[in-house]
Write a protein that holds these residues in place. Structure first.
Motif, PDB file in Angstrom:
ATOM      1  N   GLU A  82      58.177 -23.672 -56.630  1.00  0.00           N
ATOM      2  CA  GLU A  82      58.397 -23.779 -55.186  1.00  0.00           C
ATOM      3  C   GLU A  82      57.105 -24.147 -54.466  1.00  0.00           C
ATOM      4  O   GLU A  82      57.091 -25.036 -53.600  1.00  0.00           O
ATOM      5  N   SER A  85      56.210 -27.763 -55.108  1.00  0.00           N
ATOM      6  CA  SER A  85      57.294 -28.693 -54.774  1.00  0.00           C
ATOM      7  C   SER A  85      57.829 -29.465 -55.980  1.00  0.00           C
ATOM      8  O   SER A  85      58.022 -30.681 -55.923  1.00  0.00           O
ATOM      9  N   CYS A  86      58.056 -28.733 -57.077  1.00  0.00           N
ATOM     10  CA  CYS A  86      58.689 -29.349 -58.246  1.00  0.00           C
ATOM     11  C   CYS A  86      59.769 -28.405 -58.783  1.00  0.00           C
ATOM     12  O   CYS A  86      59.970 -28.289 -59.991  1.00  0.00           O
ATOM     13  N   GLU A 192      63.904 -30.578 -50.590  1.00  0.00           N
ATOM     14  CA  GLU A 192      62.601 -30.398 -49.951  1.00  0.00           C
ATOM     15  C   GLU A 192      61.627 -29.639 -50.847  1.00  0.00           C
ATOM     16  O   GLU A 192      60.406 -29.781 -50.699  1.00  0.00           O
ATOM     17  N   SER A 193      62.156 -28.828 -51.765  1.00  0.00           N
ATOM     18  CA  SER A 193      61.306 -28.063 -52.685  1.00  0.00           C
ATOM     19  C   SER A 193      61.000 -28.829 -53.964  1.00  0.00           C
ATOM     20  O   SER A 193      60.426 -28.266 -54.894  1.00  0.00           O
ATOM     21  N   SER A 194      61.393 -30.112 -54.016  1.00  0.00           N
ATOM     22  CA  SER A 194      61.236 -30.893 -55.244  1.00  0.00           C
ATOM     23  C   SER A 194      60.687 -32.284 -54.956  1.00  0.00           C
ATOM     24  O   SER A 194      61.089 -33.274 -55.568  1.00  0.00           O
ATOM     25  N   HIS A 196      57.621 -33.332 -55.450  1.00  0.00           N
ATOM     26  CA  HIS A 196      56.503 -33.764 -56.309  1.00  0.00           C
ATOM     27  C   HIS A 196      56.798 -33.439 -57.773  1.00  0.00           C
ATOM     28  O   HIS A 196      56.032 -32.728 -58.426  1.00  0.00           O
TER      29      HIS A 196
END
Length: 265
Positions: A82, A85-86, A192-194, A196
């Motif tokens: 989290e 962001s992956c 939005e949490s993924s 990168h």
């Protein structure tokens, strides 16, 4: 459960802080207290992952992990997912690790060779990472399931030697874990949490999350086999300094480390 992941001690840590005593002493007062050795091992895991400080007090990380309905190590992995962001990729890796590998290993030697090639194709550019290969396979299977590109998820599994049942189970586990993270106010919108999910970021997060279950790739001479060249086969050195062989089905076992420097894996 406690011996393997420290779930009971970290929950006990919250109650122990309210009670003003160390976790070990608090747990020993239970009606059926855990075995001392089991408590010791579980507390060591929590110290290693940074959830427990001196005096058996929970750290800030430990308090966050105590609020998740997950084993501490899995919770730490998902928190890192989290933060960096992956989360989508980390959810897939966590689901596969908690359930089982989605790869099918045929009995027939010819089909087994084709299965190895199919698995290896997902590992291209993943530096021999089974986790990243599984993430890529799952992402492509999910696209087929959603109708992206017009492919059939069943056909995709058949062509790439993947178990449809396992893929569906992992998909369901991902949603269950995500629901728990949302209930704990850790995650919100998965997209939005993924943002990168590059291979480098995911690999680094997996290394942090699965610690101390990591090792350093070592070089070892491959045994001479019929119709085979004498290549270097990688092995792993664990945190304890033990040398272990890599499972032959692992992509890491296929690497020729003749000219490689040692690296963390």
């Amino acid at each position: 459960v406690m011996e393997s992941n420290g779930s009971l001690p970290i929950q006990g840590g919250v109650a122990a802080e309210h009670d003003g005593c160390p976790v070990r002493a608090f747990l020993s007062r239970a009606i059926e207290p855990p075995a001392p050795q089991a408590t010791k091992q579980a507390l060591e895991i929590l110290r290693t992952i940074g959830a427990l400080a001196d005096g058996e007090r929970l750290t800030v990380l430990g308090k966050h992990l105590a609020g998740l309905p997950l084993p501490p190590q899995l919770g730490k992995l998902l928190l890192y997912g989290e933060i960096f962001s992956c989360l989508d990729s980390v959810l897939t890796s966590a689901g596969c690790s908690a359930y089982r590998s989605p790869w099918v290993v045929p009995v027939d030697s010819h089909k087994r060779s084709k299965a190895d090639k199919a698995r290896g194709a997902f590992g291209l550019g993943a530096e021999g990472s089974d986790h990243l290969a599984m993430v890529r396979a799952f992402d492509q299977w999910r696209d087929c399931k959603r109708g992206v590109g017009g492919g059939s998820p069943w056909r995709f599994c058949d062509q790439n030697f993947l178990s449809p049942g396992t893929m569906n189970m992992v998909d369901g586990m991902r949603m269950q874990i995500l629901s728990g993270l949302r209930d704990a106010k850790v995650a919100g919108n998965l997209r939005e949490s993924s943002m990168h999910c590059s291979a480098g970021v995911v690999r680094a997060v997996l290394g942090c999350g699965y610690y101390p279950q990591i090792g350093f790739l070592k070089r070892m001479l491959r045994e001479l086999q019929r119709n085979s060249k004498n290549k270097m086969r990688p092995s792993l050195m664990t945190k304890r300094g033990e040398t272990v062989r890599i499972h032959p089905q692992s992509l890491a076992s296929k690497r020729d480390t003749s000219n490689d420097a040692e690296e963390e894996a």
